[in-house]
Every structure is written in structure tokens, then in C-alpha cells.
Motif scaffolding. Structure first.
Motif, PDB file in Angstrom:
ATOM      1  N   THR A 135       0.833  -1.206   0.000  1.00  0.00           N
ATOM      2  CA  THR A 135       0.000   0.000   0.000  1.00  0.00           C
ATOM      3  C   THR A 135       0.867   1.254   0.000  1.00  0.00           C
ATOM      4  OG1 THR A 135      -1.726  -1.185   1.196  1.00  0.00           O
ATOM      5  CG2 THR A 135      -1.837   1.218   1.230  1.00  0.00           C
ATOM      6  N   ARG A 177     -11.227   0.946  -0.327  1.00  0.00           N
ATOM      7  CA  ARG A 177     -11.124  -0.359   0.338  1.00  0.00           C
ATOM      8  C   ARG A 177     -12.529  -0.905   0.561  1.00  0.00           C
ATOM      9  NH1 ARG A 177      -7.681  -0.163   5.818  1.00  0.00           N
ATOM     10  NH2 ARG A 177      -6.231  -1.596   4.898  1.00  0.00           N
ATOM     11  N   GLU A 188     -13.679  -5.401   6.989  1.00  0.00           N
ATOM     12  CA  GLU A 188     -12.567  -6.003   7.721  1.00  0.00           C
ATOM     13  C   GLU A 188     -12.876  -6.179   9.210  1.00  0.00           C
ATOM     14  OE1 GLU A 188     -10.913  -2.273   6.217  1.00  0.00           O
ATOM     15  OE2 GLU A 188      -9.060  -3.420   6.327  1.00  0.00           O
ATOM     16  N   TYR A 244     -11.320   2.517   8.733  1.00  0.00           N
ATOM     17  CA  TYR A 244     -10.978   1.575   7.673  1.00  0.00           C
ATOM     18  C   TYR A 244      -9.963   2.176   6.705  1.00  0.00           C
ATOM     19  CZ  TYR A 244     -14.920  -1.237   9.217  1.00  0.00           C
ATOM     20  OH  TYR A 244     -15.768  -2.006   9.972  1.00  0.00           O
ATOM     21  N   ASP A 293      -7.234  -1.121  -2.066  1.00  0.00           N
ATOM     22  CA  ASP A 293      -6.459  -1.734  -0.986  1.00  0.00           C
ATOM     23  C   ASP A 293      -7.282  -2.846  -0.337  1.00  0.00           C
ATOM     24  OD1 ASP A 293      -4.119  -1.830   0.569  1.00  0.00           O
ATOM     25  OD2 ASP A 293      -5.031  -0.624   2.149  1.00  0.00           O
ATOM     26  N   GLU A 294      -6.610  -3.825   0.248  1.00  0.00           N
ATOM     27  CA  GLU A 294      -7.287  -4.961   0.902  1.00  0.00           C
ATOM     28  C   GLU A 294      -8.258  -5.641  -0.075  1.00  0.00           C
ATOM     29  OE1 GLU A 294      -6.488  -6.038   3.814  1.00  0.00           O
ATOM     30  OE2 GLU A 294      -5.382  -4.361   4.679  1.00  0.00           O
ATOM     31  N   GLN A 349      -8.461  -8.492  -1.166  1.00  0.00           N
ATOM     32  CA  GLN A 349      -8.897  -9.861  -0.862  1.00  0.00           C
ATOM     33  C   GLN A 349     -10.295  -9.903  -0.260  1.00  0.00           C
ATOM     34  OE1 GLN A 349      -6.558  -8.275   0.887  1.00  0.00           O
ATOM     35  NE2 GLN A 349      -6.992  -8.485   3.073  1.00  0.00           N
ATOM     36  N   ASN A 350     -10.761  -8.751   0.238  1.00  0.00           N
ATOM     37  CA  ASN A 350     -12.082  -8.703   0.881  1.00  0.00           C
ATOM     38  C   ASN A 350     -13.193  -8.255  -0.070  1.00  0.00           C
ATOM     39  OD1 ASN A 350     -11.273  -9.637   3.401  1.00  0.00           O
ATOM     40  ND2 ASN A 350     -10.606  -7.611   4.050  1.00  0.00           N
ATOM     41  N   GLY A 354      -3.406  -6.705  -1.999  1.00  0.00           N
ATOM     42  CA  GLY A 354      -4.149  -7.613  -1.128  1.00  0.00           C
ATOM     43  C   GLY A 354      -3.306  -8.750  -0.601  1.00  0.00           C
ATOM     44  N   ASP A 355      -3.836  -9.406   0.405  1.00  0.00           N
ATOM     45  CA  ASP A 355      -3.194 -10.547   1.041  1.00  0.00           C
ATOM     46  C   ASP A 355      -4.209 -11.687   1.109  1.00  0.00           C
ATOM     47  OD1 ASP A 355      -1.985 -12.428   2.620  1.00  0.00           O
ATOM     48  OD2 ASP A 355      -1.865 -11.185   4.421  1.00  0.00           O
ATOM     49  N   GLN A 389      -5.398 -13.216   4.425  1.00  0.00           N
ATOM     50  CA  GLN A 389      -6.144 -12.466   5.453  1.00  0.00           C
ATOM     51  C   GLN A 389      -7.520 -12.065   4.938  1.00  0.00           C
ATOM     52  OE1 GLN A 389      -3.911  -9.155   7.004  1.00  0.00           O
ATOM     53  NE2 GLN A 389      -2.758 -10.453   8.397  1.00  0.00           N
TER      54      GLN A 389
END
Length: 317
Positions: free
Chosen positions: A139, A162, A166, A185, A232-233, A235-236, A259-260, A263
Motif C-alpha cells: 500500500t 477499500r 474487515e 478503515y 487496498d485490501e 482480498q475482501n 491484497g493478502d 487475510q
């Protein structure tokens, strides 16, 4: 017993060996069957001829890297000593340049090999996926690239977004108005921007819409032109959210998705839009994908150990 003597002439032995010869100690760890002695500007190595040849080659790679970047750390030594060749650990000279002159004269640049490769990919592609665990600078490097593009007038605005699902929290149960609910967030994005843009100017950019920080839901129905857009993020995101986001891309736009996959905070049985996108887009020309790993962790050194510990548990399950 065979002997190899290497003399350092072009570079500073003190800088190359590290504090208290810590880099030499790392070399000993990777070549346990060799006896390595460093004194002055010379290294003497004793052992099997085949191992000495490999040591000589790897040592030459390390000195070449040090001569180019004037820097050598544990992560880079590990990369060089475990790589199949120079292409595994080298990046372009341009990607090592300062990205942004931040607040208080702070020089912001890619810190690790994969961050530099990420910079190269973003230069070559209009859409890039940067995948990796926490602390690998995905990021932060992305925001620096966006600020650089804005300052150089390559784009007219930055859009940071995002998915707000989360940490198992539901926005409806959080106090305050919508902005107050969403700010926690978006905090990592604000933090990165504050390092790179003076407070008054950042406030002005946010006020006039030059920089927009908003949840995924605010992207629906928009066409994002002349913008550097970071998801960002990622994966969600769900399948529908990811498809919606990717199809917002307008003229002269750069899209970076970070992303990860390890997670994911989505409900069980909901497929991650990021995982799906990586599968179906991996061979599309113009889309770059970079995988960062624990060697790119630039937070506290314990973060790397935490990632390793959890990786061991997850592999057992």
C-alpha cells in the motif's frame, strides 16, 4: 583443504561486512561447510573446491549489487544466495530512484527488490496486482506511486478505496456519521498520504476532490478517467465487487490492486474476488502481477517471524 582469497578493492569492507561483521555471519550460515575468515579488506575461505566455486560466484553477485546500490541487508543477502540468477534479484535502475520527496524532506523510494519490481510493473502496465502479506509495503509503495503521478501531472486525481468489511465489524454498529464510521478503515491510506504531502495541501486536495478516499460502494456507476486508483485490501472484495471495480477503468487511468489472500475477512463460503481475478486475468496483456513475500517485510523484524510462525501452522492444517 582448498583456499580462496578475495580482496575488496572498489568497495568499503566495513560497509560491506556490516556492523560487527553481521553480513559475514550470514554467509557462514548459508555456507556451513566452509570456513570463512574476514580480515581487513580480505576474505579467506577454506573448503571443498566445488563449494568454493559456488561461494565465489555468489560473493561476486553480492559485491556487484553493493556497488550498484551501496546497500546490503539480510533480505538482499538471502535473495542473492538463494536465487537462480541475477534476474531473480535485480531490478531496473529507474525503480530505485526516489518516488516522492515527502514531508520534512523525507525521501520515499522502494525499499526492497519486489517493491522495485512493483514500481517497474506500474510503469509498464495500466493495471497491476500487488499481492503479499502484511508489512511488505504494498500500500505504501502504491500510494507513493500515485502521489508521484499526481505531482508530475500524469493524472488529475488519486482515488483510494477499500472494501469496508474487515475485522469482523459491521459499520451499522459503529458510532458517528458515515465519514467517522469509514475513517478507521481508511486510516492506513491517510497515514501514507501524511508522510508524502504537507497537511495543509493534503486537506485542500481532499476538500476539492483531487484526492478521494472512499469505500468500494462509492465506486459503483462511476467511470474513473485521468486517475491513479488504488484498491487496498482487495482480498475482501466479492466476485461482484471486483468485476464492478475493474470495469470502472476510464481513459488515462492507472489501477493498482493490493491484497493478502491469507487475510480474508469475508463470510465463509464467499469467494474472494481477488483470488478469482488473479486466476482469470493472469495471462491478460497489460496487466502486471507481483508477489511480495516475507523478505519484503519492512516493519519490525518480529513481523517477519510472526508471518513465518503462522505460515507453519497454516501448512499443517
Amino acid at each position: 583443504m582448498n583456499e580462496l582469497i578475495i580482496e575488496l578493492t572498489e568497495i568499503s569492507p566495513q560497509d560491506f561486512f556490516g556492523q560487527r561483521n553481521e553480513n559475514i555471519e550470514l554467509l557462514k550460515k548459508y555456507f556451513p561447510k566452509l570456513k570463512i575468515v574476514a580480515r581487513g579488506n580480505k576474505i579467506k575461505v577454506y573448503g571443498d573446491e566445488e563449494l568454493l566455486e559456488e561461494f565465489d560466484q555468489r560473493f561476486d553477485m553480492l559485491t556487484s549489487h553493493f556497488a550498484k546500490y551501496n546497500k546490503l541487508d539480510e533480505n538482499m543477502i538471502e535473495r542473492v544466495l538463494t536465487s537462480n540468477g541475477e534476474e531473480d534479484y535485480q531490478s531496473s535502475k529507474a525503480s530505485n530512484e526516489v518516488l516522492v520527496h515527502g514531508v520534512s524532506g523525507r525521501l520515499i523510494k522502494a525499499q526492497t527488490l519486489n517493491q522495485r519490481k512493483m514500481v517497474d510493473l506500474c510503469r509498464e502496465n495500466d493495471m497491476v496486482f500487488a499481492i503479499g502479506p502484511a508489512g511488505t509495503g504494498k500500500t505504501y509503495t502504491g500510494v507513493a506511486l500515485a502521489v508521484k503521478a499526481l505531482k508530475e501531472k500524469q493524472v488529475k486525481r488519486i482515488i483510494l478505496t477499500r472494501p469496508a468489511v474487515e475485522a469482523g465489524e459491521n459499520l451499522g454498529f459503529l458510532p458517528g456519521d458515515l465519514k467517522e464510521k469509514l475513517d478507521p478503515y481508511m486510516q492506513p491510506l491517510y497515514d501514507a498520504l501524511r508522510d508524502m504531502i504537507a497537511p495543509e495541501k493534503l486537506a485542500k486536495y481532499i476538500e476539492d476532490g483531487t484526492i478521494q478516499i472512499a469505500p468500494m460502494a462509492f465506486m459503483r456507476g462511476r467511470t474513473l478517467d485521468n486517475a491513479f486508483v488504488i484498491l487496498d485490501e482487495a482480498q475482501n472484495t466479492t466476485h461482484a465487487q471486483m468485476k464492478m471495480f475493474l470495469t470502472r477503468m476510464g481513459k488515462n487511468a492507472k489501477f493498482l490492486l493490493t491484497g493478502d489472500p491469507g487475510q480474508i475477512d469475508l463470510p465463509r463460503r464467499v469467494i474472494s474476488g481477488l483470488k478469482e481475478a488473479l486466476l482469470i486475468l493472469k495471462n491478460v496483456k497489460g496487466i502486471g502481477i507481483i508477489y511480495l513475500d516475507d523478505k519484503d517485510v519492512i516493519r519490525h523484524k518480529l513481523v517477519k517471524k510472526v508471518i513465518d510462525a503462522y505460515k507453519n501452522i497454516e501448512h499443517q492444517n
